[in-house]
Design a protein around this motif. Structure first.
Motif, PDB file in Angstrom:
ATOM      1  N   ALA A  74       0.833  -1.206   0.000  1.00  0.00           N
ATOM      2  CA  ALA A  74       0.000   0.000   0.000  1.00  0.00           C
ATOM      3  C   ALA A  74       0.867   1.254   0.000  1.00  0.00           C
ATOM      4  CB  ALA A  74      -0.915  -0.002   1.222  1.00  0.00           C
ATOM      5  N   SER A  75       1.941   1.238   0.773  1.00  0.00           N
ATOM      6  CA  SER A  75       2.810   2.418   0.822  1.00  0.00           C
ATOM      7  C   SER A  75       3.510   2.628  -0.518  1.00  0.00           C
ATOM      8  CB  SER A  75       3.847   2.265   1.944  1.00  0.00           C
ATOM      9  OG  SER A  75       4.808   1.280   1.621  1.00  0.00           O
ATOM     10  N   ARG A  76       3.900   1.533  -1.169  1.00  0.00           N
ATOM     11  CA  ARG A  76       4.646   1.639  -2.427  1.00  0.00           C
ATOM     12  C   ARG A  76       3.743   1.994  -3.607  1.00  0.00           C
ATOM     13  NH1 ARG A  76      10.100  -1.394  -2.611  1.00  0.00           N
ATOM     14  NH2 ARG A  76      10.822  -0.985  -0.494  1.00  0.00           N
ATOM     15  N   LYS A  77       2.457   1.825  -3.437  1.00  0.00           N
ATOM     16  CA  LYS A  77       1.535   2.303  -4.467  1.00  0.00           C
ATOM     17  C   LYS A  77       1.440   3.823  -4.434  1.00  0.00           C
ATOM     18  CE  LYS A  77      -1.407  -1.785  -4.990  1.00  0.00           C
ATOM     19  NZ  LYS A  77      -2.756  -2.384  -4.758  1.00  0.00           N
ATOM     20  N   ILE A  78       1.728   4.397  -3.262  1.00  0.00           N
ATOM     21  CA  ILE A  78       1.714   5.860  -3.122  1.00  0.00           C
ATOM     22  C   ILE A  78       3.058   6.430  -3.562  1.00  0.00           C
ATOM     23  CG2 ILE A  78       1.490   7.773  -1.488  1.00  0.00           C
ATOM     24  CD1 ILE A  78      -0.226   5.868   0.258  1.00  0.00           C
ATOM     25  N   VAL A  79       4.141   5.876  -2.995  1.00  0.00           N
ATOM     26  CA  VAL A  79       5.499   6.327  -3.326  1.00  0.00           C
ATOM     27  C   VAL A  79       6.420   5.113  -3.327  1.00  0.00           C
ATOM     28  CG1 VAL A  79       7.443   7.801  -2.722  1.00  0.00           C
ATOM     29  CG2 VAL A  79       5.128   8.541  -2.169  1.00  0.00           C
ATOM     30  N   ARG A  80       7.058   4.863  -4.433  1.00  0.00           N
ATOM     31  CA  ARG A  80       8.076   3.803  -4.490  1.00  0.00           C
ATOM     32  C   ARG A  80       9.438   4.467  -4.325  1.00  0.00           C
ATOM     33  NH1 ARG A  80       8.263  -1.520  -5.979  1.00  0.00           N
ATOM     34  NH2 ARG A  80       6.032  -1.456  -6.384  1.00  0.00           N
ATOM     35  N   PRO A  81      10.273   3.990  -3.382  1.00  0.00           N
ATOM     36  CA  PRO A  81      11.545   4.675  -3.119  1.00  0.00           C
ATOM     37  C   PRO A  81      12.453   4.703  -4.335  1.00  0.00           C
ATOM     38  CG  PRO A  81      11.486   2.506  -2.062  1.00  0.00           C
ATOM     39  CD  PRO A  81      10.109   2.784  -2.558  1.00  0.00           C
ATOM     40  N   ALA A  82      12.972   5.861  -4.645  1.00  0.00           N
ATOM     41  CA  ALA A  82      13.887   6.014  -5.776  1.00  0.00           C
ATOM     42  C   ALA A  82      15.269   5.512  -5.393  1.00  0.00           C
ATOM     43  CB  ALA A  82      13.965   7.486  -6.187  1.00  0.00           C
TER      44      ALA A  82
END
Length: 477
Positions: free
Chosen positions: A330-338
């Motif tokens: 769920a968190s990675r659907k918002i922001v995936r770490p670059a």
């Protein structure tokens, strides 16, 4: 937890003069740490930092110190470390299994990292019994290169030929492993030689097995492929001490002249840590030499070895792990770490928000069936004159039994891939078709991997039985 005899090849009854596998593992772990400290001085600096932070954490949190004391975990903190290696062939993996068995380390879990853009699948070799873990919990995360994921068939064939021609174990290491299997163990002198011989497999070699042109082609396919194929052996690429406060370590690393990766891998900061959090410093660019056609050596460089720190929390049940995976996704659907850390703050905020629904107190985690706990009698329970109830919840409510989180001894594939990607220096994640193949991995390994959930459930059940048995024996007197 049951396992086939093929996983535990040493005879069950060893001669009295044989050194225990726990002692061999402890000696090897210490030797590995000393070697890596010499090869990578920044690792020694990291150990100093972790020792400082752990001391501060224990001084600031008497409840944490008491819990570690009560579960016999306090002494192991300073000895806690894991390493990581990458192997190239099935034969290397199968022999490595036999070598680690001499140290009382067995394959636990299957990890497919192709889903995160890294062409390997892996297991963790580690001790599996509670007593062995308390004696020395050294683990080695061991990956096998997936040559089948290399699209260039010509390059794949060339890589296979290079790997087929190398021997990563010394004759002495093979001989002593076979002797341990045959005789049920090693005596003190043999164990010392075994540690020295096996250490050579993990040593850094600065002369490549390939020329500069092939190295570049392997590197272009994936930096990790170049790291595995291009050298004489699977140099240890990192050793990882355990900290009690990874956020504090992350903040202090620049003060010690160490540049940390931008994002701590794993779950967010919590009052009650779960699973595993990891951070690291960037891999070193090291001078190496490539073979030239005229028998000379051409200077170059290679990036592979780095420093890592981990903080371990509670082992989660299948239900808890499913919730963890759901919240992470769920968190990675918002922001995936670059890969370059440019959106670190945004990712950390999204991660913290996603995990708000995951209980953050031990009682809540236990009540929801999300984590594994070890149960023991309190002082009141030990002094009890009779068994008031056989109901565990009632015994806890009456103050006769306490529960403490069982430490997660294993790894997380997304976190492992994140560490790999960050320290290989990729600016953009390379894509592979997700292709988990546990059956193929176990065929190459020569054994089935052990199920981590069975292991933790067994420790929890044994602790409950021990509590209830102790209370029943008191009542019967």
């Amino acid at each position: 937890m049951r396992a086939s005899r093929s996983q535990f090849p040493l005879k069950e009854v060893a001669l009295q003069n044989h050194v225990s596998s726990d002692d061999i593992r402890s000696a090897f772990s210490a030797a590995m740490s000393a070697m890596y400290r010499q090869e990578v001085p920044a690792y020694g600096t990291l150990m100093e930092l972790v020792a400082r932070v752990n001391g501060e954490a224990l001084a600031a949190d008497p409840e944490l110190k008491e819990r570690l004391d009560a579960t016999d975990s306090l002494e192991r903190i300073s000895e806690e470390r894991h390493g990581a290696i990458r192997l190239g062939t099935a034969a290397e993996l199968a022999m490595m299994r036999r070598v680690f068995a001499v140290m009382g380390m067995y394959p636990v879990g299957y990890y497919d990292l192709s889903t995160a853009g890294v062409p390997v699948h892996s297991t963790a070799f580690r001790p599996v019994g509670e007593a062995a873990l308390k004696r020395n919990p050294f683990r080695v995360f061991t990956s096998l290169l997936r040559l089948d994921l290399i699209k260039d068939e010509t390059l794949r064939a060339e890589a296979e030929a290079v790997l087929a021609g190398r021997r990563i174990f010394t004759p002495g290491a093979v001989e002593l492993t076979e002797k341990a299997e045959r005789d049920g163990g090693l005596d003190k002198a043999e164990a010392g030689r075994f540690v020295s011989e096996v250490l050579e497999t993990f040593r850094w070699h600065d002369k490549a097995n390939v020329d500069a042109g092939m190295y570049k082609r392997l590197h272009d396919a994936h930096r990790l492929i170049a790291d595995v194929v291009s050298f004489k052996g699977p140099h240890i690429n990192h050793l990882t001490p355990r900290t009690l406060d990874i956020d504090r370590v992350q903040a202090l690393m620049p003060e010690y002249g160490i540049a940390p990766k931008a994002v701590v891998e794993g779950p967010p900061t919590r009052k009650c840590p779960i699973l595993l959090r990891q951070t690291s410093f960037k891999a070193l660019e090291e001078p190496v030499s490539f073979a030239a056609g005229d028998g000379s050596w051409k200077p170059g460089s290679h990036t592979a070895r780095f420093g890592e720190i981990e903080q371990r929390g509670i082992a989660l049940t299948p239900k808890g792990r499913a919730l963890y995976d759901e919240r992470l996704e769920a968190s990675r659907k918002i922001v995936r770490p670059a890969a370059d850390g440019s959106n670190a703050r945004e990712y950390e905020a999204a991660l913290a928000k996603a995990f708000e629904g995951f209980p953050d107190d031990w009682a809540g985690i236990r009540r929801a069936g999300l984590g594994y706990f070890s149960y023991s009698l309190t002082e009141k329970g030990r002094a009890a004159g009779s068994l008031a109830s056989g109901d565990l919840q009632a015994l806890i409510a009456d103050g006769l039994v306490r529960f403490d989180p069982i430490v997660y001894e294993d790894f997380l594939p997304v976190s492992a891939a994140g560490i790999f990607q960050s320290n290989l220096g990729d600016t953009a994640q390379q894509e592979f078709v997700a292709s988990p193949n546990q059956k193929r991995f176990e065929t190459d390994l020569g054994a089935t991997v052990l199920n981590e959930f069975d292991h933790y459930a067994g420790i929890e059940a044994a602790s409950i039985d021990q509590c209830l048995g102790a209370l029943r024996s008191v009542a019967a007197e």
